[in-house]
Design an enzyme around this catalytic site. Structure first.
Site, PDB file in Angstrom:
ATOM      1  N   LYS A  80      -8.633  63.603 -79.870  1.00  0.00           N
ATOM      2  CA  LYS A  80      -8.220  65.183 -80.402  1.00  0.00           C
ATOM      3  C   LYS A  80      -7.207  65.948 -80.126  1.00  0.00           C
ATOM      4  O   LYS A  80      -7.224  65.980 -78.470  1.00  0.00           O
ATOM      5  CB  LYS A  80     -10.365  65.800 -80.812  1.00  0.00           C
ATOM      6  CG  LYS A  80      -9.742  67.331 -81.819  1.00  0.00           C
ATOM      7  CD  LYS A  80     -10.857  67.518 -81.251  1.00  0.00           C
ATOM      8  CE  LYS A  80     -11.563  69.144 -82.025  1.00  0.00           C
ATOM      9  NZ  LYS A  80     -10.750  70.328 -81.892  1.00  0.00           N
ATOM     10  N   LYS A 102     -17.475  73.272 -72.636  1.00  0.00           N
ATOM     11  CA  LYS A 102     -16.847  74.348 -71.895  1.00  0.00           C
ATOM     12  C   LYS A 102     -17.581  74.425 -70.367  1.00  0.00           C
ATOM     13  O   LYS A 102     -16.244  74.909 -69.229  1.00  0.00           O
ATOM     14  CB  LYS A 102     -16.944  75.910 -72.531  1.00  0.00           C
ATOM     15  CG  LYS A 102     -15.892  75.459 -74.042  1.00  0.00           C
ATOM     16  CD  LYS A 102     -16.436  76.930 -74.984  1.00  0.00           C
ATOM     17  CE  LYS A 102     -15.737  77.058 -75.846  1.00  0.00           C
ATOM     18  NZ  LYS A 102     -15.714  78.360 -77.034  1.00  0.00           N
ATOM     19  N   LYS A 138      -5.892  72.328 -78.066  1.00  0.00           N
ATOM     20  CA  LYS A 138      -4.903  72.820 -76.653  1.00  0.00           C
ATOM     21  C   LYS A 138      -5.728  72.822 -75.532  1.00  0.00           C
ATOM     22  O   LYS A 138      -4.371  72.694 -74.507  1.00  0.00           O
ATOM     23  CB  LYS A 138      -4.774  74.629 -76.925  1.00  0.00           C
ATOM     24  CG  LYS A 138      -3.805  75.074 -78.134  1.00  0.00           C
ATOM     25  CD  LYS A 138      -5.066  76.312 -78.195  1.00  0.00           C
ATOM     26  CE  LYS A 138      -5.632  76.264 -79.519  1.00  0.00           C
ATOM     27  NZ  LYS A 138      -5.567  77.727 -80.880  1.00  0.00           N
TER      28      LYS A 138
HETATM   29  P1  ADP Z   1      -8.006  73.774 -80.320  1.00  0.00           P
HETATM   30  O1  ADP Z   1      -9.186  72.647 -79.648  1.00  0.00           O
HETATM   31  O2  ADP Z   1      -6.993  73.629 -80.175  1.00  0.00           O
HETATM   32  O3  ADP Z   1      -8.532  74.953 -79.033  1.00  0.00           O
HETATM   33  P2  ADP Z   1      -9.588  75.580 -81.836  1.00  0.00           P
HETATM   34  O4  ADP Z   1     -10.390  75.146 -81.418  1.00  0.00           O
HETATM   35  O5  ADP Z   1      -9.248  76.745 -81.592  1.00  0.00           O
HETATM   36  O6  ADP Z   1      -7.788  74.301 -81.190  1.00  0.00           O
HETATM   37  O7  ADP Z   1      -9.544  74.719 -82.967  1.00  0.00           O
HETATM   38  C1  ADP Z   1      -9.213  76.371 -83.992  1.00  0.00           C
HETATM   39  C2  ADP Z   1      -9.644  75.541 -85.982  1.00  0.00           C
HETATM   40  O8  ADP Z   1      -8.526  73.844 -85.899  1.00  0.00           O
HETATM   41  C3  ADP Z   1     -11.240  75.093 -85.417  1.00  0.00           C
HETATM   42  O9  ADP Z   1     -11.083  75.157 -87.355  1.00  0.00           O
HETATM   43  C4  ADP Z   1     -11.136  73.663 -85.729  1.00  0.00           C
HETATM   44  O10 ADP Z   1     -12.528  72.871 -85.934  1.00  0.00           O
HETATM   45  C5  ADP Z   1     -10.094  73.324 -86.594  1.00  0.00           C
HETATM   46  N1  ADP Z   1      -9.418  71.565 -85.104  1.00  0.00           N
HETATM   47  C6  ADP Z   1      -8.626  71.810 -83.785  1.00  0.00           C
HETATM   48  N2  ADP Z   1      -8.165  70.915 -83.540  1.00  0.00           N
HETATM   49  C7  ADP Z   1      -8.355  69.820 -84.475  1.00  0.00           C
HETATM   50  C8  ADP Z   1      -7.997  68.574 -84.872  1.00  0.00           C
HETATM   51  N3  ADP Z   1      -7.703  67.629 -83.843  1.00  0.00           N
HETATM   52  N4  ADP Z   1      -7.860  68.594 -86.306  1.00  0.00           N
HETATM   53  C9  ADP Z   1      -8.555  68.911 -87.153  1.00  0.00           C
HETATM   54  N5  ADP Z   1      -9.448  70.260 -86.267  1.00  0.00           N
HETATM   55  C10 ADP Z   1      -9.007  70.669 -85.230  1.00  0.00           C
END
Ligand code: ADP
Ligand code: TRP
Length: 335
Positions: free
Chosen positions: A199, A120, A202
């Site tokens: 991956k 981050k 957001k």
């Molecule tokens: P982002 O990366 O979009 O900010 P978060 O970190 O808020 O997502 O993740 C929320 C949940 O969704 C977590 O448990 C994370 O492991 C899962 N997650 C997020 N992106 C993915 C992805 N591309 N594939 C599988 N699981 C994901």
């Protein structure tokens, strides 16, 4: 070591999701879907991690909107408040108190190794103390409810390891088994690719939102990046983003047919994109209808979150009593 005074019930399952933007299909297949499946086993706690989101989102109106949206999304996707305790993290302020008790046993070196903090900061987010101690707050979330099983995506495993270390260390130092040591469970879809092949996240701007529809949804799906293999040539489904996304909605029979079409040649990526679009639309169709109904009843969402918080808070208060006694304080603070 002395036993905890609270009797063990069935395994408690807990997970949280940050309200940092619109939920996407990576969140769904990587997290939300298994949360909803696991609610059938009973004793599940799910919350919207708004204290955590504040480390990166410092805009009151946006935070409020995101919390409401995530709550709507979960309820529309099938979270049943009669089966799972569903609440907002900040409605249980005891987790902040527990964060302090865990901070005093949290080794600096362990937190300095946390990958998500480094990532981050590399992305340009301010290196605040809150961002640094994010994993301690997460440990407090898990331990406040004396959880046994935490379903998460692969990116959260290190945080679970930190949680286990802190729980063991606290129990050992204060010679009391206050916290069960939680296990984690990975989802089947550990890494859903985004429309650019990285991956889906957001923060990469490469998502397909669960509740996007109509033209905007079509536009995103049609813009999934592919290679330039000519239509006539055979293609490798395992190297194709469109296939990886399409596969999330497939069953064994349709999968075999699609793989055959890739390998035979003559299949254009545009055709697979169209099929993916249809799959997304039909898969989330019922949830879309439910979401529209929920949007029309704004009080309902707030009522659900409040009722969930009352149940969650009662548990956290019990844990904090044990913790305060274990360290040599009055079990319940004076009111
Ligand atoms: P982002 O990366 O979009 O900010 P978060 O970190 O808020 O997502 O993740 C929320 C949940 O969704 C977590 O448990 C994370 O492991 C899962 N997650 C997020 N992106 C993915 C992805 N591309 N594939 C599988 N699981 C994901
Ligand atoms: N850090 C998690 C994420 O970004 C969200 C979260 C906060 C969480 N507290 C938690 C997940 C406790 C599981 C358990 O996805």
């Amino acid at each position: 070591m002395a036993e905890s005074k609270i009797p063990m019930g069935p395994k408690r399952i807990l997970s949280g999701v940050q309200p940092s933007g619109k939920l996407h299909i990576g969140n769904f297949f990587g997290a939300v879907r298994q949360h909803i499946e696991l609610q059938e086993q009973g004793n599940s706690y799910y919350f919207i991690a708004d204290y955590h989101a504040l480390t990166t989102l410092q805009d009151a109106a946006k935070l409020r909107e995101n919390v409401h949206d995530v709550a709507l999304d979960y309820l529309a996707l099938g979270l049943d408040p009669a089966k799972a305790v569903f609440f907002r993290q900040s409605d249980v302020p005891e987790v902040c108190e527990l964060t302090w008790f865990l901070s005093i046993v949290a080794p600096m070196g362990l937190l300095q190794k946390a990958v998500s903090y480094k990532e981050k900061v590399e992305k340009g987010i301010d290196a605040s103390v809150g961002l640094f101690s994010y994993p301690v707050l997460m440990a407090a979330d898990i331990l406040a409810y004396r959880s046994n099983l935490v379903p998460v995506g692969r990116d959260q495993v290190q945080h679970l390891e930190i949680t286990r270390d802190l729980a063991e260390k606290f129990n050992r130092i204060f010679d009391k088994e206050v916290f069960p040591i939680p296990e984690y469970r990975l989802s089947r879809e550990a890494k859903v690719p985004g429309i650019d092949g990285q991956k889906m996240s957001k923060s990469y701007g490469n998502t397909i939102e669960i509740f996007a529809e109509g033209k905007p949804l079509k536009k995103v799906v049609m813009s999934i990046v592919t290679d330039s293999t000519p239509v006539a040539d055979p293609k490798d489904p395992d190297k194709c983003n469109v296939y990886a996304l399409w596969d999330l909605f497939a069953n064994d029979a349709s999968r075999e047919v699609m793989r055959g079409r890739y390998q035979a040649g003559g299949l254009g990526y545009g055709d697979v994109k169209k099929e993916l679009l249809t799959s997304i639309e039909s898969y989330f169709d019922a949830a879309r209808t439910r979401r529209r109904e929920l949007v029309a009843r704004p009080d309902l969402v707030e009522d659900v979150l409040r009722a969930g918080a009352a149940k969650a808070r009662a548990e956290a208060v019990k844990t904090l009593e044990l913790v305060r006694e274990a360290v040599g304080m009055r079990g319940r603070p004076l009111v």
